[in-house]
Design a protein around this motif. Sequence first.
Motif, PDB file in Angstrom:
ATOM      1  N   HIS A 112       0.813  -1.215   0.000  1.00 23.58           N
ATOM      2  CA  HIS A 112       0.000   0.000   0.000  1.00 23.58           C
ATOM      3  C   HIS A 112       0.847   1.265   0.000  1.00 23.58           C
ATOM      4  CE1 HIS A 112       1.000  -0.682   4.217  1.00 23.58           C
ATOM      5  NE2 HIS A 112       0.701   0.579   4.461  1.00 23.58           N
ATOM      6  N   MET A 113       2.154   1.127   0.402  1.00 22.52           N
ATOM      7  CA  MET A 113       3.018   2.302   0.452  1.00 22.52           C
ATOM      8  C   MET A 113       3.550   2.690  -0.917  1.00 22.52           C
ATOM      9  SD  MET A 113       2.825   3.501   3.391  1.00 22.52           S
ATOM     10  CE  MET A 113       3.946   4.818   2.978  1.00 22.52           C
ATOM     11  N   LEU A 114       3.517   1.796  -1.883  1.00 20.66           N
ATOM     12  CA  LEU A 114       4.068   2.108  -3.201  1.00 20.66           C
ATOM     13  C   LEU A 114       3.340   3.290  -3.834  1.00 20.66           C
ATOM     14  CD1 LEU A 114       5.429  -0.678  -2.764  1.00 20.66           C
ATOM     15  CD2 LEU A 114       5.138  -1.088  -5.201  1.00 20.66           C
ATOM     16  N   GLY A 115       2.020   3.278  -3.735  1.00 17.80           N
ATOM     17  CA  GLY A 115       1.238   4.374  -4.298  1.00 17.80           C
ATOM     18  C   GLY A 115       1.488   5.676  -3.572  1.00 17.80           C
ATOM     19  N   VAL A 116       1.672   5.614  -2.245  1.00 13.73           N
ATOM     20  CA  VAL A 116       1.964   6.818  -1.461  1.00 13.73           C
ATOM     21  C   VAL A 116       3.316   7.386  -1.864  1.00 13.73           C
ATOM     22  CG1 VAL A 116       2.382   7.708   0.870  1.00 13.73           C
ATOM     23  CG2 VAL A 116       0.548   6.038   0.475  1.00 13.73           C
ATOM     24  N   TYR A 117       4.317   6.506  -2.003  1.00 20.08           N
ATOM     25  CA  TYR A 117       5.644   6.953  -2.418  1.00 20.08           C
ATOM     26  C   TYR A 117       5.601   7.612  -3.800  1.00 20.08           C
ATOM     27  CZ  TYR A 117       7.577   4.065   1.385  1.00 20.08           C
ATOM     28  OH  TYR A 117       7.877   3.505   2.604  1.00 20.08           O
ATOM     29  N   MET A 118       4.843   7.028  -4.707  1.00 17.40           N
ATOM     30  CA  MET A 118       4.732   7.598  -6.051  1.00 17.40           C
ATOM     31  C   MET A 118       4.127   8.994  -5.992  1.00 17.40           C
ATOM     32  SD  MET A 118       2.881   6.062  -9.483  1.00 17.40           S
ATOM     33  CE  MET A 118       1.241   5.982  -8.743  1.00 17.40           C
ATOM     34  N   ALA A 253       0.676  11.291   1.255  1.00 14.33           N
ATOM     35  CA  ALA A 253       1.708  11.689   0.296  1.00 14.33           C
ATOM     36  C   ALA A 253       2.396  12.977   0.713  1.00 14.33           C
ATOM     37  CB  ALA A 253       1.091  11.859  -1.093  1.00 14.33           C
ATOM     38  N   PHE A 254       1.734  13.791   1.554  1.00 16.14           N
ATOM     39  CA  PHE A 254       2.311  15.073   1.971  1.00 16.14           C
ATOM     40  C   PHE A 254       3.164  14.938   3.229  1.00 16.14           C
ATOM     41  CE2 PHE A 254      -1.304  16.203  -0.666  1.00 16.14           C
ATOM     42  CZ  PHE A 254      -0.797  17.246  -1.429  1.00 16.14           C
ATOM     43  N   HIS A 255       3.299  13.717   3.771  1.00 18.31           N
ATOM     44  CA  HIS A 255       4.118  13.490   4.947  1.00 18.31           C
ATOM     45  C   HIS A 255       5.568  13.230   4.529  1.00 18.31           C
ATOM     46  CE1 HIS A 255       0.259  11.906   7.122  1.00 18.31           C
ATOM     47  NE2 HIS A 255       0.235  13.203   6.888  1.00 18.31           N
ATOM     48  N   ASP A 256       6.520  13.603   5.381  1.00 16.88           N
ATOM     49  CA  ASP A 256       7.948  13.280   5.187  1.00 16.88           C
ATOM     50  C   ASP A 256       8.488  13.760   3.851  1.00 16.88           C
ATOM     51  OD1 ASP A 256       8.113  11.814   7.686  1.00 16.88           O
ATOM     52  OD2 ASP A 256       6.984  10.232   6.674  1.00 16.88           O
ATOM     53  N   LEU A 257       7.955  14.851   3.335  1.00 20.08           N
ATOM     54  CA  LEU A 257       8.411  15.344   2.031  1.00 20.08           C
ATOM     55  C   LEU A 257       9.874  15.808   2.090  1.00 20.08           C
ATOM     56  CD1 LEU A 257       5.364  17.349   0.635  1.00 20.08           C
ATOM     57  CD2 LEU A 257       6.325  15.221  -0.250  1.00 20.08           C
ATOM     58  N   LEU A 471      18.652  -2.266   7.695  1.00 18.96           N
ATOM     59  CA  LEU A 471      18.516  -0.855   7.331  1.00 18.96           C
ATOM     60  C   LEU A 471      17.336  -0.640   6.391  1.00 18.96           C
ATOM     61  CD1 LEU A 471      22.260   0.142   6.742  1.00 18.96           C
ATOM     62  CD2 LEU A 471      20.763   0.880   8.612  1.00 18.96           C
ATOM     63  N   ALA A 472      17.119  -1.589   5.485  1.00 13.04           N
ATOM     64  CA  ALA A 472      15.978  -1.481   4.570  1.00 13.04           C
ATOM     65  C   ALA A 472      14.674  -1.477   5.352  1.00 13.04           C
ATOM     66  CB  ALA A 472      15.991  -2.636   3.571  1.00 13.04           C
ATOM     67  N   ASP A 473      14.601  -2.319   6.383  1.00 16.17           N
ATOM     68  CA  ASP A 473      13.386  -2.371   7.197  1.00 16.17           C
ATOM     69  C   ASP A 473      13.166  -1.051   7.938  1.00 16.17           C
ATOM     70  OD1 ASP A 473      11.188  -3.945   8.538  1.00 16.17           O
ATOM     71  OD2 ASP A 473      12.387  -3.452  10.301  1.00 16.17           O
ATOM     72  N   SER A 474      14.247  -0.500   8.498  1.00 21.73           N
ATOM     73  CA  SER A 474      14.100   0.774   9.219  1.00 21.73           C
ATOM     74  C   SER A 474      13.783   1.913   8.263  1.00 21.73           C
ATOM     75  CB  SER A 474      15.375   1.082  10.006  1.00 21.73           C
ATOM     76  OG  SER A 474      16.469   1.273   9.130  1.00 21.73           O
ATOM     77  N   ARG A 475      14.311   1.851   7.023  1.00 20.58           N
ATOM     78  CA  ARG A 475      14.036   2.889   6.024  1.00 20.58           C
ATOM     79  C   ARG A 475      12.552   2.884   5.646  1.00 20.58           C
ATOM     80  NH1 ARG A 475      17.513   1.311   2.331  1.00 20.58           N
ATOM     81  NH2 ARG A 475      19.222   2.596   3.122  1.00 20.58           N
ATOM     82  N   ILE A 476      12.011   1.696   5.485  1.00 19.22           N
ATOM     83  CA  ILE A 476      10.585   1.584   5.142  1.00 19.22           C
ATOM     84  C   ILE A 476       9.725   2.190   6.250  1.00 19.22           C
ATOM     85  CG2 ILE A 476       8.698  -0.047   4.743  1.00 19.22           C
ATOM     86  CD1 ILE A 476      10.867  -1.916   3.517  1.00 19.22           C
ATOM     87  N   LYS A 477      10.073   1.874   7.515  1.00 24.42           N
ATOM     88  CA  LYS A 477       9.311   2.412   8.630  1.00 24.42           C
ATOM     89  C   LYS A 477       9.475   3.914   8.742  1.00 24.42           C
ATOM     90  CE  LYS A 477       9.502  -1.887  11.297  1.00 24.42           C
ATOM     91  NZ  LYS A 477      10.089  -2.567  12.473  1.00 24.42           N
ATOM     92  N   LYS A 478      10.694   4.408   8.495  1.00 25.74           N
ATOM     93  CA  LYS A 478      10.958   5.838   8.596  1.00 25.74           C
ATOM     94  C   LYS A 478      10.118   6.625   7.611  1.00 25.74           C
ATOM     95  CE  LYS A 478      14.643   9.230   7.851  1.00 25.74           C
ATOM     96  NZ  LYS A 478      16.079   9.423   7.488  1.00 25.74           N
ATOM     97  N   TRP A 479       9.965   6.098   6.369  1.00 24.69           N
ATOM     98  CA  TRP A 479       9.259   6.822   5.319  1.00 24.69           C
ATOM     99  C   TRP A 479       7.810   6.368   5.164  1.00 24.69           C
ATOM    100  CZ3 TRP A 479      14.324   6.192   2.392  1.00 24.69           C
ATOM    101  CH2 TRP A 479      15.123   7.314   2.618  1.00 24.69           C
ATOM    102  N   GLY A 480       7.214   5.980   6.279  1.00 23.79           N
ATOM    103  CA  GLY A 480       5.774   5.795   6.243  1.00 23.79           C
ATOM    104  C   GLY A 480       5.320   4.370   6.165  1.00 23.79           C
ATOM    105  N   GLY A 481       6.210   3.407   6.397  1.00 20.03           N
ATOM    106  CA  GLY A 481       5.785   2.015   6.334  1.00 20.03           C
ATOM    107  C   GLY A 481       4.789   1.657   7.413  1.00 20.03           C
ATOM    108  N   SER A 482       4.699   2.506   8.436  1.00 18.04           N
ATOM    109  CA  SER A 482       3.738   2.253   9.502  1.00 18.04           C
ATOM    110  C   SER A 482       2.341   2.765   9.163  1.00 18.04           C
ATOM    111  CB  SER A 482       4.218   2.910  10.796  1.00 18.04           C
ATOM    112  OG  SER A 482       4.374   4.309  10.605  1.00 18.04           O
ATOM    113  N   VAL A 483       2.249   3.519   8.056  1.00 24.27           N
ATOM    114  CA  VAL A 483       0.935   4.005   7.653  1.00 24.27           C
ATOM    115  C   VAL A 483       0.036   2.819   7.358  1.00 24.27           C
ATOM    116  CG1 VAL A 483      -0.349   5.290   5.901  1.00 24.27           C
ATOM    117  CG2 VAL A 483       1.866   6.134   6.690  1.00 24.27           C
TER     118      VAL A 483
END
Length: 499
Positions: A112-118, A253-257, A471-483
């Motif tokens: 579900h985060m792929l669309g947010v990242y895009m 999408a407007f978070h962590d810009l 690090l990949a796991d923490s990066r995902i969480k940092k950029w909204g993986g918890s959404v």
Amino acid sequence: MAGDELHDPLITVEGSEADIDQITNCSQFVKEALIVNKKLWCFAGPSIFTAIAQYSLGAVTQVFAGHLTTLELDAVSTENMVIAGLAFGIMLGMGSALETICGQAFGAKQLHMLGVYMQRSWIIYIIMCIILLPIYIWASPILRFFGQNQEIAKLAGRFALYMIPQLFAYGANFPIQKFLRAQSKVVTMAWISAVALVFHVFLSWLLIVRFQFGLVGAAVSLNLSWWIVVLAQFSYIIMGYCPGAWTGFSWSAFHDLGAFAQVSITSAIMMCLEFWYYMLVVVLTGRLKNAQTAVAAISICTNLNGWEMMIFLGFNAAISVRISNELGAGRPRAAKFSILVVVITAALIGVVFLSLVLALKDVYALPFTNNPEVAHEVSKLAVIFAFTLLLNSVQPVLTGVAVGAGWQWLVAYINIACYYLVGLPLAFFLGSKLNMGVQGVWSGMFTGLLLQALILTGITLSTNWNKEAQLADSRIKKWGGSVEPPVENSNTRKPGQVV
């Protein structure tokens, strides 16, 4: 979505991590390597075709511009190579950040985060388009400042104004491409690019040759073709063919810009440092004695090198997506095995190119020039040029590994050191001070490339891939993986259902 539905034919090594651990002899290695290689080509083949087809949109415009006056052809070529080329390079580089993040999110099943990242990337890209807009608006004075012919600069500036819609098409296209590529939707991208190219050829003929609309016709055709690519890919997404990854527009999408923009800019710097390296080599060659012959010889080799790079950009994309997927899924040993297989495959193809250049060293320049002096200069470069092609078969793979792992800043520093502190000064010294001419310039450039490849190889071999997976796991969480994903079970949406 069931777990095995996530395992795309490219992404999953058959038998996963366990089978790779059990490789104890050559036959088992070859078996697993063939499996990875097959899936690599399923991804790299369509990616190569897509890159060539989209690269050809601008090239086709230049071909049809040849039916106009020489001045108009020069104007189209200048805008395409300098103004649009600058914007294309920056945005291509920015896209590698999204490639890292989307690939790791897909591997971690955070679909579900792929669309947010895009969508976040769209916001950043729109801002970048606005920042680049003055280059299009004031293209004429900018070109004149750098010494371009007055008439060419004036007409190229007018054509640049016509091509502003293409700038925003770039901004929309690259995030969509990285979104689709992370899910290995590369065949769809290839079909869309093929249709757009055929449409572009027909429309260019109609507007430029048949109706003789000149530069306006060229601009309309090229702008429309790029927006067809964008709209067709987006239609494919919203019609439900990316279940789970596209759940509609989101305020997330407007978070962590800020953090997202920082990574995107870092990626742009990394890629632009490579693109500008070759451009500066050509500029440096213009300072040599008998500059016209020297520039022509270097340009022929750079052109051939560019076409080879189009092939290995497909490998770059394949290994980047694979590494990011494997790290996101927590499969570090599979990532290491994939790197080894792809490097071996790319090196073997590079050996083929090396052999061809050495076998045809006296004739490979002839399709590009009928000047015997230029052809002779190119033939003198054959040996070092052949080894450059071999090196450039592996270098994009190593860069792709860096993108997949998220090392963009590190590679940017390495590029500055190898290219601009070693390669270019050495090229100037050998070419101008020691009077080695084009051989000296190319030798200096090659030294920078070799040094970069050796450093990236050392880093790759010494990397703790278990730590990279964490690090990949923490990066995902940092950029909204918890959404949290939407309450609606988007995975049950059928293709054809519009969101």
